[in-house]
Design a protein around this motif. Sequence first.
Motif, mmCIF file in Angstrom:
data_model
loop_
_atom_site.group_PDB
_atom_site.id
_atom_site.type_symbol
_atom_site.label_atom_id
_atom_site.label_comp_id
_atom_site.label_asym_id
_atom_site.label_seq_id
_atom_site.Cartn_x
_atom_site.Cartn_y
_atom_site.Cartn_z
ATOM 1 N N MET A 131 0.828 -1.204 0.000
ATOM 2 C CA MET A 131 0.000 0.000 0.000
ATOM 3 C C MET A 131 0.861 1.251 0.000
ATOM 4 N N ALA A 132 1.945 1.235 0.771
ATOM 5 C CA ALA A 132 2.843 2.385 0.794
ATOM 6 C C ALA A 132 3.448 2.613 -0.586
ATOM 7 N N ALA A 133 3.798 1.511 -1.260
ATOM 8 C CA ALA A 133 4.379 1.628 -2.600
ATOM 9 C C ALA A 133 3.354 2.207 -3.575
ATOM 10 N N LEU A 134 2.106 1.728 -3.474
ATOM 11 C CA LEU A 134 1.068 2.252 -4.363
ATOM 12 C C LEU A 134 0.839 3.733 -4.116
ATOM 13 N N HIS A 135 0.861 4.126 -2.853
ATOM 14 C CA HIS A 135 0.673 5.537 -2.547
ATOM 15 C C HIS A 135 1.832 6.352 -3.120
ATOM 16 N N SER A 136 3.045 5.791 -3.025
ATOM 17 C CA SER A 136 4.196 6.532 -3.517
ATOM 18 C C SER A 136 4.191 6.644 -5.032
ATOM 19 N N THR A 137 3.525 5.711 -5.712
ATOM 20 C CA THR A 137 3.448 5.794 -7.165
ATOM 21 C C THR A 137 2.204 6.568 -7.611
ATOM 22 N N GLY A 138 1.427 7.081 -6.645
ATOM 23 C CA GLY A 138 0.378 8.022 -6.988
ATOM 24 C C GLY A 138 -0.987 7.424 -7.262
ATOM 25 N N LEU A 139 -1.361 6.316 -6.608
ATOM 26 C CA LEU A 139 -2.705 5.769 -6.811
ATOM 27 C C LEU A 139 -3.753 6.824 -6.483
ATOM 28 N N GLN A 140 -3.585 7.471 -5.344
ATOM 29 C CA GLN A 140 -4.537 8.503 -4.950
ATOM 30 C C GLN A 140 -4.520 9.668 -5.939
ATOM 31 N N GLU A 141 -3.319 10.051 -6.375
ATOM 32 C CA GLU A 141 -3.210 11.154 -7.339
ATOM 33 C C GLU A 141 -3.880 10.799 -8.661
ATOM 34 N N HIS A 142 -3.672 9.569 -9.133
ATOM 35 C CA HIS A 142 -4.284 9.145 -10.386
ATOM 36 C C HIS A 142 -5.810 9.161 -10.291
ATOM 37 N N ALA A 143 -6.316 8.829 -9.109
ATOM 38 C CA ALA A 143 -7.762 8.662 -8.964
ATOM 39 C C ALA A 143 -8.490 9.942 -8.585
ATOM 40 N N ARG A 144 -7.824 10.884 -7.917
ATOM 41 C CA ARG A 144 -8.523 11.996 -7.280
ATOM 42 C C ARG A 144 -9.395 12.810 -8.241
ATOM 43 N N SER A 145 -8.862 13.228 -9.379
ATOM 44 C CA SER A 145 -9.651 14.076 -10.276
ATOM 45 C C SER A 145 -10.846 13.326 -10.847
ATOM 46 N N ILE A 146 -10.677 12.021 -11.078
ATOM 47 C CA ILE A 146 -11.784 11.220 -11.606
ATOM 48 C C ILE A 146 -12.845 11.022 -10.532
ATOM 49 N N LEU A 147 -12.430 10.820 -9.297
ATOM 50 C CA LEU A 147 -13.383 10.719 -8.199
ATOM 51 C C LEU A 147 -14.139 12.040 -8.032
ATOM 52 N N GLU A 148 -13.444 13.144 -8.181
ATOM 53 C CA GLU A 148 -14.098 14.444 -8.057
ATOM 54 C C GLU A 148 -15.153 14.621 -9.145
ATOM 55 N N ALA A 172 -20.057 -0.541 -6.310
ATOM 56 C CA ALA A 172 -18.592 -0.459 -6.399
ATOM 57 C C ALA A 172 -18.079 -1.237 -7.597
ATOM 58 N N ALA A 173 -16.952 -0.769 -8.145
ATOM 59 C CA ALA A 173 -16.283 -1.432 -9.260
ATOM 60 C C ALA A 173 -14.782 -1.433 -8.990
ATOM 61 N N SER A 174 -14.084 -2.404 -9.563
ATOM 62 C CA SER A 174 -12.660 -2.559 -9.279
ATOM 63 C C SER A 174 -11.781 -1.730 -10.201
ATOM 64 N N ASP A 187 -12.504 2.318 -15.021
ATOM 65 C CA ASP A 187 -11.672 2.012 -16.184
ATOM 66 C C ASP A 187 -10.699 3.150 -16.492
ATOM 67 N N ARG A 188 -11.123 4.382 -16.278
ATOM 68 C CA ARG A 188 -10.229 5.518 -16.522
ATOM 69 C C ARG A 188 -9.064 5.529 -15.533
ATOM 70 N N ILE A 189 -9.347 5.200 -14.271
ATOM 71 C CA ILE A 189 -8.262 5.127 -13.287
ATOM 72 C C ILE A 189 -7.321 3.988 -13.652
ATOM 73 N N TYR A 210 -3.449 -0.005 -17.452
ATOM 74 C CA TYR A 210 -4.296 -1.101 -17.933
ATOM 75 C C TYR A 210 -5.483 -0.551 -18.708
ATOM 76 N N ARG A 211 -5.792 -1.201 -19.820
ATOM 77 C CA ARG A 211 -6.986 -0.867 -20.582
ATOM 78 C C ARG A 211 -7.771 -2.134 -20.838
ATOM 79 N N ARG A 212 -9.070 -2.008 -20.759
ATOM 80 C CA ARG A 212 -9.938 -3.175 -20.937
ATOM 81 C C ARG A 212 -9.654 -3.889 -22.259
ATOM 82 N N ASP A 213 -9.286 -3.122 -23.307
ATOM 83 C CA ASP A 213 -8.996 -3.725 -24.606
ATOM 84 C C ASP A 213 -7.767 -4.632 -24.560
ATOM 85 N N ASP A 214 -6.933 -4.454 -23.502
ATOM 86 C CA ASP A 214 -5.758 -5.316 -23.360
ATOM 87 C C ASP A 214 -6.133 -6.731 -22.968
ATOM 88 N N GLY A 215 -7.382 -6.915 -22.570
ATOM 89 C CA GLY A 215 -7.843 -8.222 -22.082
ATOM 90 C C GLY A 215 -8.467 -8.042 -20.726
#
Length: 280
Positions: A87-104, A221-223, A262-264, A270-275
């Motif tokens: 989780m710390a690694a994901l936070h450091s790579t910006g999971l929250q940053e990637h998601a924040r604008s889309i969540l907003e 909820a969606a993954s 899917d945007r996050i 990852y893109r759904r078209d990748d499989g």
Amino acid sequence: MKPYEDTWLMPDFSGPRYSQSLARGLAIMECFEAERSVLGIAEIAKELGMSRSTTHRYLATLVALGYMEQDKSRKYRLSLRVTDLGMAALHSTGLQEHARSILEELRQGSGFTTSLAMLDGPEIVYVDRLVSYRRGQEDADVAMGVGSRLPAYCTALGKVLLAQLPAGDRQELLRGAPALERQGPNAITGKGVLRAELEMVLEEGFATEDEELAAGRIAIAASVCDATGTPIAAIDLAADTSVISLQRLVSALHPHLIAAADRISARLGYRRDDGPGPGR
């Protein structure tokens, strides 16, 4: 993973700043994979080309530090403390940053509370949470924030993440989980019923929550997947039954929720078209 030879053929990082002991400890942890979550000393020693006594010494140290656990058969598994590192690694790579604008955007477009969470054993941990501006959302917006934990079985976020675990890991987690206590009036309290619910979640591609965590609270909820297509987090929309029904929440907003997830995922590579990701 390629086994190391008896002479411990690690990469040639010579010099006073290189710790072979640390490298060996990390190599032991890397032996554990989704398909091989429980291993014995002999298996690890053979794979890494170490003696059993040396392997046992390193494992004992990792257990003492809380990064490994030993089960009744005296075999080993990674502990949940490793999840904290992930989780710390994901936070450091910006999971929250990637998601924040889309969540907003999701909050603004729907008017409801939206959250980002990860699975940690039988619990979810909130990584981000944007509360609705609507009046009448009090039951949906129970006092939770970043870092808050909830039982996975009674939340849409938890159910979608439990459903998409590898089947063996999911079964093992549910077997070892404590009894399912009633949280909200419609909470699932039987593990057999929960297993059936998770199969439905896999088929539908999203999860619902119908006053399972608290009276009046509903959610969908969606993954979210990483670059490999592995579900690593989930987002939700939570509402109060005085504002909208669960049926209406699903019919009107679940396509927007999945599109946001899917945007996050796309921002993570990852893109759904990748499989399809696991279970999707």
